[in-house]
Design a protein around this motif. Structure first.
Motif, PDB file in Angstrom:
ATOM      1  N   TRP A 258     -12.164  -0.955   1.700  1.00  0.00           N
ATOM      2  CA  TRP A 258     -10.988  -0.195   2.094  1.00  0.00           C
ATOM      3  C   TRP A 258     -11.025   0.208   3.563  1.00  0.00           C
ATOM      4  CZ3 TRP A 258      -6.584  -0.512   0.105  1.00  0.00           C
ATOM      5  CH2 TRP A 258      -6.395  -0.692  -1.269  1.00  0.00           C
ATOM      6  N   ALA A 277      -5.728 -10.444  -2.196  1.00  0.00           N
ATOM      7  CA  ALA A 277      -6.726  -9.687  -2.949  1.00  0.00           C
ATOM      8  C   ALA A 277      -6.932 -10.256  -4.343  1.00  0.00           C
ATOM      9  CB  ALA A 277      -6.305  -8.217  -3.042  1.00  0.00           C
ATOM     10  N   ASP A 279      -8.836  -8.955  -7.784  1.00  0.00           N
ATOM     11  CA  ASP A 279      -9.368  -7.709  -8.341  1.00  0.00           C
ATOM     12  C   ASP A 279      -9.541  -7.843  -9.848  1.00  0.00           C
ATOM     13  OD1 ASP A 279     -10.184  -5.079  -8.602  1.00  0.00           O
ATOM     14  OD2 ASP A 279      -8.152  -4.281  -8.637  1.00  0.00           O
ATOM     15  N   GLU A 284     -10.265  -1.192  -8.375  1.00  0.00           N
ATOM     16  CA  GLU A 284     -10.572  -0.888  -6.981  1.00  0.00           C
ATOM     17  C   GLU A 284      -9.411  -1.195  -6.052  1.00  0.00           C
ATOM     18  OE1 GLU A 284     -12.232   0.888  -4.224  1.00  0.00           O
ATOM     19  OE2 GLU A 284     -13.602   0.583  -5.914  1.00  0.00           O
ATOM     20  N   LEU A 285      -8.876  -2.403  -6.138  1.00  0.00           N
ATOM     21  CA  LEU A 285      -7.856  -2.840  -5.194  1.00  0.00           C
ATOM     22  C   LEU A 285      -6.433  -2.649  -5.695  1.00  0.00           C
ATOM     23  CD1 LEU A 285      -9.532  -6.156  -3.955  1.00  0.00           C
ATOM     24  CD2 LEU A 285      -9.596  -3.902  -2.885  1.00  0.00           C
ATOM     25  N   TYR A 295      -1.818 -11.017  -4.734  1.00  0.00           N
ATOM     26  CA  TYR A 295      -2.730 -10.228  -5.561  1.00  0.00           C
ATOM     27  C   TYR A 295      -2.942 -10.953  -6.888  1.00  0.00           C
ATOM     28  CZ  TYR A 295      -4.524  -6.327  -8.363  1.00  0.00           C
ATOM     29  OH  TYR A 295      -5.283  -5.535  -9.166  1.00  0.00           O
ATOM     30  N   ASP A 341     -13.164  -8.961  -4.868  1.00  0.00           N
ATOM     31  CA  ASP A 341     -13.978  -7.912  -5.467  1.00  0.00           C
ATOM     32  C   ASP A 341     -14.622  -8.456  -6.741  1.00  0.00           C
ATOM     33  OD1 ASP A 341     -15.124  -5.420  -5.783  1.00  0.00           O
ATOM     34  OD2 ASP A 341     -13.451  -4.648  -6.957  1.00  0.00           O
TER      35      ASP A 341
END
Length: 479
Positions: A258, A277, A279, A284-285, A295, A341
């Motif tokens: 972050w 991202a 995740d 977390e994200l 995403y 992540d």
């Protein structure tokens, strides 16, 4: 008769072999004439007197000035000089504390530490640690060349004994740290037989670090994400590299991720940078989805995102071929950061073997070909073992947060990192975000701490710097 002969034979003692006669030749002892002993003492005294002004110029100069003043002007003149010098020093300390601390206080501290700690304990510590060498019944020790102090650590510059190597010292960092009463010891090689031992006096990273201010014009090659142990800002490079973050649960991987996203938020808003991202935990994200151009939170959508990134990277490389050698972030060709992540979910733990294979191939392609055309992979995982993540060597820059085992330090930071003082397995669990960083081109690990970005900070980032969403990854994968 026979009986008597046997009786006589029984009374005769057996003949024992005579031991060989041993002769010892004592080494003659020659007394050293007193004139030679006196001459050696005089030479040592002259050496001290000659080197003292060079090693301690301020102390020697002050002593010489006071002695001269007392000789020329007597007690009154000496008293006036001392009062005037004290007033000058107090005024200097009050008006310009930074320069006084650097030029006076730290020099005095270095001299005091040299006399009371290192000079006093040097021989016993090095002998017990196994760093003393013997030749022809004489013992040789590395020599202290200089001691300097910073606001947080002592730096002892040492000249090694001929025939030894810095690796001999690196293998004894734990013994040296405990011997001189420091929390750790790190070795820096300056040249042949020239090393610096760094002993921290206190932990400058013990206090948590709040989220850093967002830069107006972020430098993607030097993003501020925290603070280094020496008090300087910790800048992390993304443009032109890939970064691997490893740490156990609760070590502070989220702080690193972050802080990076926060530092590049203005570029995300301007469109010159994008964050894609992945995740798998959806924890977390997902809180800042509004900042991400793409995403994914399942294995299938994650693989689709990675393969889309590979296709975009290859298309950009084809357009650059023969025309452009370096990537410059623009709205048409933005810098793309793929944040993964818990990357081990894709490379080792996903139940579908085909998903694992496709994910590993895509990550390998991005990390081996993407840096020159503006694609960066920022991956985080807990277990650095090869069977979990066998692509570690494709990440030039590595961050080791708190780890479970000592052997994992070298897995993450490279061979010899633990010997240089990167004890990531000994990081206090109450210090999340503290890590050791090793960047490309430098074998020296640096101790740092990432800033903590709270939920309110993320909400503000999403509101002020949210990215325009692209087409959903699931749709692209289905197409």
């Amino acid at each position: 008769m026979l009986r008597n002969n046997h009786a006589g034979a029984a009374q005769t003692p057996p003949t024992l072999p005579m031991p060989a006669q041993a002769f010892r030749f004592s080494t003659p002892v020659v007394e050293t004439p007193g004139i030679f002993v006196l001459a050696s003492w005089i030479i040592r005294l002259l050496r001290v007197l000659v080197l003292a002004p060079i090693r301690f110029p301020v102390a020697v100069g002050s002593t010489a000035a006071l002695t001269t003043t007392g000789y020329l002007f007597g007690t009154v003149g000496l008293t006036v000089t001392v009062i005037a010098a004290t007033s000058v020093l107090l005024t200097w300390r009050t008006r310009w504390p930074l320069s006084f601390h650097r030029l006076v206080a730290l020099r005095v501290l270095a001299a005091w530490r040299w006399i009371t700690v290192y000079r006093r304990h040097w021989q016993p510590v090095l002998v017990v640690a196994g760093l003393a060498e013997s030749y022809q019944e004489r013992r040789y020790l590395p020599r202290i060349r200089k001691v300097t102090c910073s606001s947080w650590a002592d730096r002892v510059r040492v000249r090694l004994v001929a025939g030894t190597a810095p690796a001999d010292v690196e293998q004894r960092v734990a013994e040296l740290a405990h011997g001189f009463g420091a929390a750790s010891c790190r070795v820096t090689v300056l040249g042949p037989r020239d090393v610096v031992l760094e002993f921290p006096r206190h932990d400058t990273l013990a206090d948590p670090l709040d989220a850093l201010p967002i830069p107006r014009d972020p430098d993607l090659a030097a993003l501020p994400v925290g603070r280094r142990e020496d008090g300087e800002p910790w800048h992390l490079r993304l443009h032109g590299t890939h970064v691997l973050v490893v740490g156990v649960t609760g070590a502070g991987k989220g702080s690193v991720l972050w802080s990076v996203i926060r530092a590049m938020s203005p570029a995300v808003r301007d469109g010159t940078a994008q964050v894609w991202a992945v995740d798998p935990k959806r924890m977390e994200l997902s809180y800042g989805r509004g900042l991400f151009a793409r995403y994914a939170d399942t294995g299938e959508t994650a693989v689709a995102l990675l393969e889309t990134a590979v296709a975009g990277m290859q298309d950009r490389a084809e357009r650059y071929a023969g025309r452009q050698r370096a990537h410059v972030p623009t709205v048409d060709d933005p810098f793309v950061v793929v944040v993964l992540d818990e990357v081990a979910f894709l490379t080792a733990y996903h139940p579908d073997r085909d998903v694992r294979r496709r994910a590993e191939n895509a990550i390998a392609t991005l990390t081996s070909q993407g840096r020159s055309v503006g694609f960066c992979v920022l991956a985080a995982l807990q277990d650095p073992r090869k069977e979990v993540m066998n692509l570690r060597n494709l990440f030039p820059d590595k961050i080791a947060l708190r780890l479970d085992e000592a052997s994992q330090v070298d897995m993450v930071l490279g061979e010899g990192a633990r010997e240089r003082g990167a004890n990531a397995h000994l990081i206090d669990p109450d210090l999340p975000g503290v890590a050791f960083v090793r960047v490309e081109g430098s074998p020296i690990p640096v101790r740092v701490r990432a800033a903590y970005v709270c939920d309110d900070d993320i909400d503000t980032m999403v509101t002020e710097y949210g990215a325009a969403p692209l087409r959903p990854v699931s749709d692209e994968g289905a197409a």
